[in-house]
Design a protein around this motif. Structure first.
Motif, mmCIF file in Angstrom:
data_model
loop_
_atom_site.group_PDB
_atom_site.id
_atom_site.type_symbol
_atom_site.label_atom_id
_atom_site.label_comp_id
_atom_site.label_asym_id
_atom_site.label_seq_id
_atom_site.Cartn_x
_atom_site.Cartn_y
_atom_site.Cartn_z
ATOM 1 N N THR A 8 -1.325 -5.907 5.384
ATOM 2 C CA THR A 8 -1.586 -4.766 4.514
ATOM 3 C C THR A 8 -0.481 -4.741 3.472
ATOM 4 O O THR A 8 0.688 -4.531 3.797
ATOM 5 C CB THR A 8 -1.589 -3.456 5.322
ATOM 6 O OG1 THR A 8 -2.595 -3.538 6.327
ATOM 7 C CG2 THR A 8 -1.865 -2.265 4.416
ATOM 8 N N VAL A 9 -0.847 -4.983 2.227
ATOM 9 C CA VAL A 9 0.128 -5.112 1.145
ATOM 10 C C VAL A 9 0.237 -3.776 0.401
ATOM 11 O O VAL A 9 -0.735 -3.277 -0.138
ATOM 12 C CB VAL A 9 -0.265 -6.241 0.167
ATOM 13 C CG1 VAL A 9 0.768 -6.367 -0.948
ATOM 14 C CG2 VAL A 9 -0.438 -7.558 0.911
ATOM 15 N N VAL A 10 1.425 -3.213 0.416
ATOM 16 C CA VAL A 10 1.705 -1.962 -0.291
ATOM 17 C C VAL A 10 2.437 -2.340 -1.573
ATOM 18 O O VAL A 10 3.547 -2.860 -1.532
ATOM 19 C CB VAL A 10 2.576 -1.022 0.570
ATOM 20 C CG1 VAL A 10 2.873 0.268 -0.186
ATOM 21 C CG2 VAL A 10 1.900 -0.739 1.900
ATOM 22 N N THR A 11 1.786 -2.090 -2.698
ATOM 23 C CA THR A 11 2.363 -2.502 -3.980
ATOM 24 C C THR A 11 3.260 -1.415 -4.546
ATOM 25 O O THR A 11 3.168 -0.244 -4.162
ATOM 26 C CB THR A 11 1.272 -2.825 -5.012
ATOM 27 O OG1 THR A 11 0.641 -1.596 -5.414
ATOM 28 C CG2 THR A 11 0.234 -3.770 -4.447
ATOM 29 N N PHE A 12 4.106 -1.820 -5.436
ATOM 30 C CA PHE A 12 4.976 -0.883 -6.134
ATOM 31 C C PHE A 12 4.626 -0.860 -7.625
ATOM 32 O O PHE A 12 5.460 -0.564 -8.456
ATOM 33 C CB PHE A 12 6.445 -1.268 -5.937
ATOM 34 C CG PHE A 12 6.898 -1.072 -4.519
ATOM 35 C CD1 PHE A 12 7.316 0.177 -4.089
ATOM 36 C CD2 PHE A 12 6.876 -2.114 -3.616
ATOM 37 C CE1 PHE A 12 7.724 0.374 -2.784
ATOM 38 C CE2 PHE A 12 7.282 -1.928 -2.306
ATOM 39 C CZ PHE A 12 7.702 -0.683 -1.887
ATOM 40 N N HIS A 16 0.007 2.090 -7.646
ATOM 41 C CA HIS A 16 0.317 2.310 -6.219
ATOM 42 C C HIS A 16 -0.798 1.800 -5.316
ATOM 43 O O HIS A 16 -1.215 2.476 -4.374
ATOM 44 C CB HIS A 16 0.599 3.791 -5.938
ATOM 45 C CG HIS A 16 1.642 4.372 -6.818
ATOM 46 N ND1 HIS A 16 2.981 4.045 -6.691
ATOM 47 C CD2 HIS A 16 1.559 5.234 -7.857
ATOM 48 C CE1 HIS A 16 3.664 4.704 -7.610
ATOM 49 N NE2 HIS A 16 2.834 5.425 -8.337
ATOM 50 N N ILE A 18 -2.877 -0.256 -2.492
ATOM 51 C CA ILE A 18 -2.703 -0.774 -1.144
ATOM 52 C C ILE A 18 -3.839 -1.761 -0.911
ATOM 53 O O ILE A 18 -5.009 -1.395 -1.007
ATOM 54 C CB ILE A 18 -2.726 0.347 -0.096
ATOM 55 C CG1 ILE A 18 -1.550 1.284 -0.328
ATOM 56 C CG2 ILE A 18 -2.694 -0.248 1.312
ATOM 57 C CD1 ILE A 18 -1.511 2.474 0.598
ATOM 58 N N ASP A 20 -5.711 -3.816 1.653
ATOM 59 C CA ASP A 20 -5.882 -3.885 3.103
ATOM 60 C C ASP A 20 -7.263 -4.418 3.429
ATOM 61 O O ASP A 20 -8.240 -3.679 3.384
ATOM 62 C CB ASP A 20 -5.686 -2.506 3.714
ATOM 63 C CG ASP A 20 -5.694 -2.535 5.232
ATOM 64 O OD1 ASP A 20 -5.551 -3.624 5.810
ATOM 65 O OD2 ASP A 20 -5.849 -1.463 5.840
ATOM 66 N N LEU A 57 2.572 -4.379 7.779
ATOM 67 C CA LEU A 57 2.735 -3.981 6.383
ATOM 68 C C LEU A 57 3.618 -4.992 5.668
ATOM 69 O O LEU A 57 4.614 -5.458 6.228
ATOM 70 C CB LEU A 57 3.409 -2.617 6.276
ATOM 71 C CG LEU A 57 2.601 -1.403 6.687
ATOM 72 C CD1 LEU A 57 3.479 -0.158 6.626
ATOM 73 C CD2 LEU A 57 1.388 -1.225 5.809
ATOM 74 N N LEU A 59 5.693 -5.204 2.058
ATOM 75 C CA LEU A 59 6.143 -4.414 0.920
ATOM 76 C C LEU A 59 6.863 -5.345 -0.049
ATOM 77 O O LEU A 59 8.093 -5.397 -0.067
ATOM 78 C CB LEU A 59 7.069 -3.289 1.394
ATOM 79 C CG LEU A 59 6.390 -2.349 2.383
ATOM 80 C CD1 LEU A 59 7.198 -2.213 3.644
ATOM 81 C CD2 LEU A 59 6.099 -1.029 1.756
ATOM 82 N N LEU A 62 10.467 -4.850 -1.977
ATOM 83 C CA LEU A 62 11.360 -3.898 -1.323
ATOM 84 C C LEU A 62 12.460 -4.656 -0.598
ATOM 85 O O LEU A 62 12.199 -5.562 0.188
ATOM 86 C CB LEU A 62 10.597 -3.036 -0.321
ATOM 87 C CG LEU A 62 11.460 -2.035 0.441
ATOM 88 C CD1 LEU A 62 11.968 -0.937 -0.492
ATOM 89 C CD2 LEU A 62 10.679 -1.429 1.584
ATOM 90 N N ASP A 64 15.443 -4.057 1.956
ATOM 91 C CA ASP A 64 15.982 -3.099 2.918
ATOM 92 C C ASP A 64 17.481 -3.323 3.019
ATOM 93 O O ASP A 64 17.947 -4.219 3.694
ATOM 94 C CB ASP A 64 15.301 -3.310 4.267
ATOM 95 C CG ASP A 64 15.802 -2.349 5.327
ATOM 96 O OD1 ASP A 64 16.683 -1.515 5.013
ATOM 97 O OD2 ASP A 64 15.327 -2.433 6.459
#
Length: 117
Positions: A8-12, A16, A18, A20, A57, A59, A62, A64
């Motif tokens: 599941t790719v959450v884009t920035f 916005h 997603i 999935d 997920l 991201l 991102l 961390d």
């Protein structure tokens, strides 16, 4: 080597999005090449790239900065029989005696042995 990560790719991006399910295409240079859904064609140059189903997920972009990278190489440490009711409690005198030998010391050695970037 190019690589394709599935999950599941959450884009920035500004929308916005997603994806999935989604796929992250990482080029030979280690940079993000594309984000796609399964119905979209892969970008050129990825026909022989290995695919990894992360079942998680993703991201992209991102970083961390809090995670302790050296700990990612160590097996999961579990405090058996020690209830921690608050995050500050594990650093007091009730820390199990095996914590230093199984977590702190190996992480310190890995950190000191790692080459500087």
């Amino acid at each position: 080597m190019a690589l394709v990560l599935h999950g599941t790719v959450v884009t920035f991006d500004d929308d916005h999005r997603i994806l999935d399910p989604g796929a992250v295409y990482i080029g030979d240079d280690g940079r993000l090449a594309a984000l796609r859904t399964p119905t979209q064609r892969p970008p050129a140059g990825f026909s022989d790239a290995p695919h990894v189903d992360t079942e998680a997920l993703i991201l992209p972009g991102l970083i961390d900065l809090h995670n302790h990278i050296a700990y990612n190489t160590l097996p999961l440490w579990e405090a058996v029989g020690v209830p921690y009711l608050h995050h500050d409690r594990w650093v007091d005198e009730r820390r199990p005696p095996d914590y230093s030998t199984t977590v702190t010391w190996p992480a310190r050695v890995l950190g000191q042995a790692a080459p500087e970037l």
